[in-house]
Design a protein around this motif. Structure first.
Motif, PDB file in Angstrom:
ATOM      1  N   GLU A 253       0.825  -1.204   0.000  1.00  0.00           N
ATOM      2  CA  GLU A 253       0.000   0.000   0.000  1.00  0.00           C
ATOM      3  C   GLU A 253       0.865   1.264   0.000  1.00  0.00           C
ATOM      4  O   GLU A 253       0.550   2.246  -0.668  1.00  0.00           O
ATOM      5  CB  GLU A 253      -0.940   0.008   1.207  1.00  0.00           C
ATOM      6  CG  GLU A 253      -2.172  -0.854   1.028  1.00  0.00           C
ATOM      7  CD  GLU A 253      -3.033  -0.414  -0.146  1.00  0.00           C
ATOM      8  OE1 GLU A 253      -3.143   0.804  -0.371  1.00  0.00           O
ATOM      9  OE2 GLU A 253      -3.567  -1.285  -0.845  1.00  0.00           O
ATOM     10  N   THR A 254       1.958   1.231   0.753  1.00  0.00           N
ATOM     11  CA  THR A 254       2.865   2.384   0.769  1.00  0.00           C
ATOM     12  C   THR A 254       3.470   2.609  -0.607  1.00  0.00           C
ATOM     13  O   THR A 254       3.495   3.743  -1.117  1.00  0.00           O
ATOM     14  CB  THR A 254       3.988   2.160   1.798  1.00  0.00           C
ATOM     15  OG1 THR A 254       3.419   1.978   3.094  1.00  0.00           O
ATOM     16  CG2 THR A 254       4.934   3.347   1.841  1.00  0.00           C
ATOM     17  N   THR A 257       0.938   3.944  -3.050  1.00  0.00           N
ATOM     18  CA  THR A 257       0.621   5.350  -2.778  1.00  0.00           C
ATOM     19  C   THR A 257       1.700   6.274  -3.330  1.00  0.00           C
ATOM     20  O   THR A 257       1.401   7.307  -3.940  1.00  0.00           O
ATOM     21  CB  THR A 257       0.456   5.573  -1.263  1.00  0.00           C
ATOM     22  OG1 THR A 257      -0.585   4.724  -0.766  1.00  0.00           O
ATOM     23  CG2 THR A 257       0.106   7.017  -0.960  1.00  0.00           C
ATOM     24  N   ASP A 260       1.311   6.306  -7.132  1.00  0.00           N
ATOM     25  CA  ASP A 260       0.182   7.137  -7.574  1.00  0.00           C
ATOM     26  C   ASP A 260       0.523   8.617  -7.479  1.00  0.00           C
ATOM     27  O   ASP A 260       0.216   9.414  -8.381  1.00  0.00           O
ATOM     28  CB  ASP A 260      -1.058   6.844  -6.728  1.00  0.00           C
ATOM     29  CG  ASP A 260      -1.586   5.430  -6.932  1.00  0.00           C
ATOM     30  OD1 ASP A 260      -1.154   4.770  -7.898  1.00  0.00           O
ATOM     31  OD2 ASP A 260      -2.426   4.991  -6.124  1.00  0.00           O
ATOM     32  N   SER A 261       1.154   8.992  -6.363  1.00  0.00           N
ATOM     33  CA  SER A 261       1.456  10.396  -6.116  1.00  0.00           C
ATOM     34  C   SER A 261       2.393  10.966  -7.179  1.00  0.00           C
ATOM     35  O   SER A 261       2.144  12.042  -7.744  1.00  0.00           O
ATOM     36  CB  SER A 261       2.078  10.550  -4.726  1.00  0.00           C
ATOM     37  OG  SER A 261       2.512  11.874  -4.518  1.00  0.00           O
TER      38      SER A 261
END
Length: 416
Positions: A253-254, A257, A260-261
């Motif tokens: 998940e990290t 993220t 995506d960022s």
């Protein structure tokens, strides 16, 4: 042998279910007989405001759609969709229109103009996310036909016809011929692999060395537009880098993220050089995250990693050891002991530190008030949040934000 279908009622009411689907899809559902006469309409939309009922040429076009074994989608532009399902006895079900993106004025205007609706009637499209809309469509299709279909099969039938396959083959042949004529080779695969390996190992220096190597060969041509080409390359490389970081131990998940960022950031840029810089920064960021992880801990017990992943995904909720223990099917005391042995911290302390890390980012990069941040991270009060923050960071949240604001102002002044 027991069959779960034996538990299903024989008196399933299709009218009731379609009425519910109208609310879920925010779309009108109509059923016509084989001659095109309306049998049933679900949803409230006057005929003079309904593109399907008002525009007869359009209705005849849609009525010609519909496969026996698959829903057929009809798109207006890129985002407005109707779906036709062929039923028994030559009947047709027509669902839509629905916007698959949040509705904006030009979309409404397009539909009004295409179907000669009265602008004064204030026709408004409804929005439903792409994934949810087509998931519901497949459920309706199964209810009325008994057939099962996956989303991938739906896309293939609707968008991968023989014409598209021919275009793909033609494009592939032309690309091969073009590269052969130019005697151009792609960047060596082993160079890319070394790049990803350095991220997986958290070795930032080696990563910089690999990136600094003289480029042998050329990157693939993904677009004739230079900016789009740079963005496509960046998307590919950042995605690969995030997967390498996951292999290096960063929780998924990290990594997702971060991926995506940085990809969203590249989409906002308009200079190829800027885009490439952000792409490289994403690689360095992920490699450094792996490095820090490896410095902090040896290979953790799988349960410890699960605990950390759980905490990361639930920072905005109340986190209880008992809930995690139940989810992972272990004793709560054993889970606490294992985590402390592996990290040197109690689970509750780790949770607070992770919440404070998230708070630091929110203080720097958002305008959220202290109360909003405290609420978002599930602190009992703003006062409790400030107390915990000061205990861990050494300053209050307000002081932390003020310090960053002053540093940023000084930096901008020096640049000007």
């Amino acid at each position: 042998m027991f069959d779960v279908n034996d538990c299903v009622s024989d008196s399933i009411d299709l009218n009731y279910l379609l009425g519910k689907f109208v609310l879920e899809l925010r779309a009108v559902i109509r059923i016509f007989d084989k001659d095109g006469y309306i049998l049933q309409k679900y949803g409230i939309l006057d005929d003079d405001k309904d593109p399907v009922m008002w525009d007869m040429d359009f209705f005849r076009l849609l009525f010609g759609y519909g496969w026996q074994d698959c829903p057929q989608a009809y798109f207006e532009g890129e985002h407005v969709v109707y779906v036709v399902i062929r039923m028994n006895y030559g009947c047709r079900m027509i669902i839509g229109p629905v916007s698959l993106v949040p509705v904006y004025a030009e979309l409404n205007k397009m539909v009004i103009q295409l179907h000669h609706l009265n602008p004064e009637d204030e026709f408004r499209l409804s929005y439903c996310s792409r994934e949810y809309f087509f998931s519901c469509v497949l459920t309706i299709f199964h209810l009325v036909t008994g057939l099962k279909m996956t989303t991938d099969e739906l896309w293939e039938r609707n968008f991968m016809d023989q014409g598209m396959k021919n275009r793909l083959e033609q494009n592939l042949v032309e690309t091969i011929i073009s590269r052969q004529e130019q005697e151009a080779a792609h960047t060596p695969y082993n160079q890319e692999m070394r790049e990803m390996k350095s991220i997986e190992e958290g070795n930032v220096e080696v990563l910089r060395q690999v990136i600094a190597e003289p480029v042998v060969g050329e990157r693939g041509l993904l677009s004739s537009d230079a900016v789009r080409q740079a963005k496509n390359i960046a998307i590919s490389m950042i995605t690969l880098a995030s997967r390498a970081a996951i292999d290096g131990g960063i929780n998924a998940e990290t990594a997702f993220t971060v991926c995506d960022s940085y990809i969203r950031m590249t989409e906002s840029l308009s200079q190829p050089e800027q885009i490439e810089t952000v792409m490289r920064e994403a690689e360095y960021k992920l490699a450094d995250m792996v490095r820090q992880l490896k410095v902090k801990e040896e290979l953790p017990h799988p349960l410890v990693k699960k605990v950390k992943d759980y905490i990361f995904c639930n920072l905005q909720s109340e986190i209880k050891v008992s809930d995690m223990a139940e989810q992972f099917a272990v004793n709560a005391d054993y889970l606490s002991f294992l985590f402390h042995k592996s990290t040197g911290k109690t689970i509750s302390r780790y949770v607070l530190e992770e919440k404070v890390k998230a708070a630091e980012s929110m203080l720097v990069y958002t305008d959220n008030s202290l109360q909003e941040i405290a609420f978002a991270l599930n602190f009992s009060s703003q006062s409790h949040f400030s107390t915990v923050f000061r205990k861990i960071v050494g300053v209050t949240p307000r002081q932390y934000r003020d310090t960053y604001t002053m540093d940023k102002s000084a930096e901008l002044s020096s640049q000007s």
